[in-house]
Design an enzyme around this catalytic site. Structure first.
Site, PDB file in Angstrom:
ATOM      1  N   TYR A 155       1.190   0.905  14.569  1.00 33.34           N
ATOM      2  CA  TYR A 155       2.081   1.774  13.805  1.00 33.34           C
ATOM      3  C   TYR A 155       1.608   3.213  13.813  1.00 33.34           C
ATOM      4  CZ  TYR A 155      -1.124   0.546   9.907  1.00 33.34           C
ATOM      5  OH  TYR A 155      -2.216   0.318   9.121  1.00 33.34           O
TER       6      TYR A 155
ATOM      7  N   HIS B 176       0.821  -1.200   0.000  1.00 35.25           N
ATOM      8  CA  HIS B 176       0.000   0.000   0.000  1.00 35.25           C
ATOM      9  C   HIS B 176       0.862   1.260   0.000  1.00 35.25           C
ATOM     10  CE1 HIS B 176      -3.068  -2.668   2.319  1.00 35.25           C
ATOM     11  NE2 HIS B 176      -3.117  -2.882   1.024  1.00 35.25           N
TER      12      HIS B 176
ATOM     13  N   LYS C 290       5.867   5.553   8.064  1.00 33.07           N
ATOM     14  CA  LYS C 290       5.299   4.612   9.033  1.00 33.07           C
ATOM     15  C   LYS C 290       6.384   4.083   9.965  1.00 33.07           C
ATOM     16  CE  LYS C 290       1.725   3.126   5.844  1.00 33.07           C
ATOM     17  NZ  LYS C 290       1.152   2.062   5.044  1.00 33.07           N
TER      18      LYS C 290
ATOM     19  N   ASP D 102      -6.435  -6.060  -2.402  1.00 33.16           N
ATOM     20  CA  ASP D 102      -5.057  -6.500  -2.643  1.00 33.16           C
ATOM     21  C   ASP D 102      -4.998  -7.584  -3.717  1.00 33.16           C
ATOM     22  OD1 ASP D 102      -4.129  -4.639  -0.842  1.00 33.16           O
ATOM     23  OD2 ASP D 102      -3.909  -6.066   0.796  1.00 33.16           O
TER      24      ASP D 102
END
Length: 181
Positions: free
Chosen positions: A131, A62, A71, A168
């Site tokens: 995260y 992504h 991230k 996905d």
């Protein structure tokens, strides 16, 4: 904290100092001043995310074409194979990737800067992944690259099965992807 650059020097492995005794352990999972001092990255995190997934769940690859997110990944329970892919067309490491196992036992973290695609697969029975991100999620700008794209040739760990979201599964291969400018 110990900071180790990966084969993609901007992607960093962060190892916090963990204090253990017979009661358990304690560590500072993030301190902006110490993170900036140790990494050279003065990131402003604006959103925290938590995901829970079972073995073989693969999330990614992504990225966002606008409002790209840096991230800082950390596994709270279980283990994952975490992947960052350089998708900056002007970069000398365009299409290169790095992967690292992150576990709740070693407390390592992975910093993936903006301009990289990101994904992970769960290696343990289940995993909780926490995260921090540097920009807000903008679904209208989110894009995906096929996890098994032959141009990237990511060496994912062998698992009995992989479970993907519909999005996905339908992700395009890199040559057909809209990439950030």
């Amino acid at each position: 904290m110990k900071v180790t650059p990966t084969a993609l020097p901007e992607v960093l492995v962060i190892e916090p100092q963990v204090f253990r005794d017979d009661r358990g352990f304690f560590f500072e999972s993030f301190n902006r001043r110490n993170f900036a001092r140790a990494t050279g990255v003065d990131a402003e995190f604006v959103q925290d995310n938590l995901s829970y997934s079972g073995r073989g769940v693969l999330r990614g690859l992504h990225y966002q074409i606008r409002q790209p997110q840096g991230k800082l990944m950390h596994v709270i329970q279980g283990s994952i194979f975490d992947v960052a892919v350089d998708i900056r067309r002007s970069s000398p490491t365009f299409k290169h990737w790095v992967g690292i196992e992150l576990t709740s036992q070693d407390h390592k973290q992975l910093w993936t800067p903006p301009g990289f695609a990101h994904g992970f697969v769960v290696l343990s029975e289940a995993a909780e992944v926490f995260y921090k991100v540097t920009d807000y999620y903008a679904p209208e700008h989110e894009r995906s690259i096929r996890w098994d794209d032959p141009d990237l040739a990511i060496e994912w760990p062998a698992l009995p099965s992989i479970l993907l979201s519909k999005r996905d599964q339908d992700a395009p291969f890199l040559p057909s992807c809209e990439l950030p400018s």
